[in-house]
Motif scaffolding. Structure first.
Motif, PDB file in Angstrom:
ATOM      1  N   ALA A  20      14.988 -56.693  36.355  1.00 24.90           N
ATOM      2  CA  ALA A  20      15.414 -57.841  36.546  1.00 24.90           C
ATOM      3  C   ALA A  20      14.203 -58.114  37.823  1.00 24.90           C
ATOM      4  O   ALA A  20      14.393 -58.126  38.886  1.00 24.90           O
ATOM      5  CB  ALA A  20      16.334 -58.407  36.428  1.00 24.90           C
ATOM      6  N   LEU A  21      13.797 -59.230  37.485  1.00 25.76           N
ATOM      7  CA  LEU A  21      12.768 -59.456  38.525  1.00 25.76           C
ATOM      8  C   LEU A  21      13.349 -60.720  39.342  1.00 25.76           C
ATOM      9  O   LEU A  21      13.381 -60.706  40.499  1.00 25.76           O
ATOM     10  CB  LEU A  21      11.838 -60.739  38.057  1.00 25.76           C
ATOM     11  N   GLY A  22      14.341 -61.453  38.821  1.00 29.16           N
ATOM     12  CA  GLY A  22      15.545 -62.147  39.922  1.00 29.16           C
ATOM     13  C   GLY A  22      15.160 -63.892  39.811  1.00 29.16           C
ATOM     14  O   GLY A  22      16.395 -64.790  40.282  1.00 29.16           O
ATOM     15  N   SER A  49      10.882 -63.498  28.951  1.00 29.03           N
ATOM     16  CA  SER A  49      10.717 -63.681  29.956  1.00 29.03           C
ATOM     17  C   SER A  49      10.094 -62.090  30.144  1.00 29.03           C
ATOM     18  O   SER A  49      11.172 -61.041  30.280  1.00 29.03           O
ATOM     19  CB  SER A  49      10.868 -64.149  31.108  1.00 29.03           C
ATOM     20  N   PHE A  50       8.495 -61.795  30.848  1.00 30.34           N
ATOM     21  CA  PHE A  50       8.093 -60.854  30.953  1.00 30.34           C
ATOM     22  C   PHE A  50       7.592 -60.437  32.213  1.00 30.34           C
ATOM     23  O   PHE A  50       6.431 -61.859  32.613  1.00 30.34           O
ATOM     24  CB  PHE A  50       7.029 -60.043  29.625  1.00 30.34           C
ATOM     25  N   VAL A  51       7.345 -59.870  32.467  1.00 27.63           N
ATOM     26  CA  VAL A  51       6.704 -59.358  34.292  1.00 27.63           C
ATOM     27  C   VAL A  51       5.547 -58.404  34.000  1.00 27.63           C
ATOM     28  O   VAL A  51       5.622 -57.920  32.943  1.00 27.63           O
ATOM     29  CB  VAL A  51       7.800 -58.783  35.225  1.00 27.63           C
ATOM     30  N   PRO A  52       4.380 -59.020  34.880  1.00 29.73           N
ATOM     31  CA  PRO A  52       3.414 -58.051  35.096  1.00 29.73           C
ATOM     32  C   PRO A  52       3.401 -56.814  35.295  1.00 29.73           C
ATOM     33  O   PRO A  52       4.246 -56.007  35.758  1.00 29.73           O
ATOM     34  CB  PRO A  52       2.672 -58.264  35.985  1.00 29.73           C
ATOM     35  N   TRP A  53       3.402 -56.067  34.232  1.00 31.31           N
ATOM     36  CA  TRP A  53       3.385 -53.769  34.282  1.00 31.31           C
ATOM     37  C   TRP A  53       2.072 -53.525  34.576  1.00 31.31           C
ATOM     38  O   TRP A  53       1.544 -53.539  33.710  1.00 31.31           O
ATOM     39  CB  TRP A  53       4.041 -53.696  33.147  1.00 31.31           C
ATOM     40  N   GLY A  54       1.417 -52.803  35.459  1.00 32.06           N
ATOM     41  CA  GLY A  54       0.477 -52.174  35.691  1.00 32.06           C
ATOM     42  C   GLY A  54      -1.055 -53.835  35.471  1.00 32.06           C
ATOM     43  O   GLY A  54      -0.694 -55.168  35.481  1.00 32.06           O
ATOM     44  N   ALA A  55      -2.047 -53.201  34.982  1.00 32.18           N
ATOM     45  CA  ALA A  55      -3.255 -53.925  34.338  1.00 32.18           C
ATOM     46  C   ALA A  55      -2.776 -54.820  33.308  1.00 32.18           C
ATOM     47  O   ALA A  55      -3.430 -55.865  33.053  1.00 32.18           O
ATOM     48  CB  ALA A  55      -4.712 -53.320  34.908  1.00 32.18           C
ATOM     49  N   ASP A  61      11.880 -58.733  31.366  1.00 31.85           N
ATOM     50  CA  ASP A  61      12.408 -59.711  32.021  1.00 31.85           C
ATOM     51  C   ASP A  61      13.826 -59.771  32.270  1.00 31.85           C
ATOM     52  O   ASP A  61      14.755 -59.746  32.507  1.00 31.85           O
ATOM     53  CB  ASP A  61      11.733 -60.557  33.649  1.00 31.85           C
ATOM     54  N   LEU A  62      13.637 -61.081  30.790  1.00 38.57           N
ATOM     55  CA  LEU A  62      14.999 -61.923  30.657  1.00 38.57           C
ATOM     56  C   LEU A  62      15.205 -61.637  29.057  1.00 38.57           C
ATOM     57  O   LEU A  62      13.570 -62.375  28.677  1.00 38.57           O
ATOM     58  CB  LEU A  62      15.107 -62.727  31.533  1.00 38.57           C
ATOM     59  N   LEU A  95      10.377 -52.509  26.912  1.00 41.10           N
ATOM     60  CA  LEU A  95      11.525 -53.335  26.354  1.00 41.10           C
ATOM     61  C   LEU A  95      12.175 -53.688  27.969  1.00 41.10           C
ATOM     62  O   LEU A  95      13.044 -54.476  27.437  1.00 41.10           O
ATOM     63  CB  LEU A  95      11.943 -53.148  25.344  1.00 41.10           C
ATOM     64  N   ASN A  96      12.988 -51.882  27.807  1.00 41.24           N
ATOM     65  CA  ASN A  96      14.637 -51.956  29.141  1.00 41.24           C
ATOM     66  C   ASN A  96      14.179 -50.972  29.042  1.00 41.24           C
ATOM     67  O   ASN A  96      13.443 -50.079  28.767  1.00 41.24           O
ATOM     68  CB  ASN A  96      14.898 -52.834  29.256  1.00 41.24           C
TER      69      ASN A  96
END
Length: 191
Positions: A20-22, A49-55, A61-62, A95-96
């Motif tokens: 989680a990005l928070g 919600s998705f955060v970047p993972w590498g390039a 994230d949520l 996904l987690n």
């Protein structure tokens, strides 16, 4: 969307996401991806919600949805993201983090040893309160490529501190906080 995400939140403590990005919708998070699913009338019913993972990857994230929305909405959204991944330049999606996946996968099989069966039973029991088995099952339905994660530590005496910090980070353990209430003195005390 952040207002809806807050309204759809399940409780005071959110559990189940190791990544989680928070925060949600922060302009500094320009590479984040948000999927919003609307009903036939155009009303938002769920978001991911998705955060970047590498390039070229995204990490979940949520997940939030209207409690009155149809079951299976998250699955539909994840599949739509996978279907459109090329358009977004995405080659991998996380996904987690499903702790103890191997125990759930092998512990209920015929031929599992007594230690593995006991470990499986204990984790299944604790899954009533913590989302251990449900996270594994939520991921398994997509038939993912499982990537192991490892916990590195200098000495075994560090393990209790690491376990405590991990439990706090995952929301399994809440540490009481001291409030900054005004001090009025104790009965009978002198000033």
């Amino acid at each position: 969307m952040t207002g809806l995400a807050d309204a759809w939140r399940g409780g005071a403590t959110e559990r189940g996401f190791s990544m989680a990005l928070g925060r949600l919708g922060d302009p500094q998070d320009g590479r984040c991806v948000m999927l919003v699913c609307c009903d036939a009338e155009g009303q938002p019913r769920a978001l991911l919600s998705f955060v970047p993972w590498g390039a070229d990857g995204l990490s979940l994230d949520l997940m939030r949805r209207d409690r009155d929305a149809d079951n299976g909405l998250f699955e539909f959204m994840v599949l739509e993201l996978i279907r459109r991944a090329d358009e977004l330049g995405v080659t991998q999606i996380s996904l987690n983090f499903a702790m103890f996946r191997a125990v759930f996968e092998r512990g209920s099989r015929l031929g599992a040893g007594p230690v593995l069966r006991l470990w499986h039973s204990l984790l299944t029991f604790f899954s009533r309160w913590w989302q251990i088995e449900s996270l594994y099952r939520a991921n398994a339905k997509y038939r993912p490529i499982w990537e192991p994660r490892f916990l590195l530590y200098a000495q075994s005496t560090d393990l209790p501190r690491i376990a405590l910090a991990s439990a706090r980070a995952e929301g399994f353990l809440e540490v009481p906080r001291l409030s900054a209430r005004p001090h009025h003195g104790c009965p009978g005390s002198r000033r």
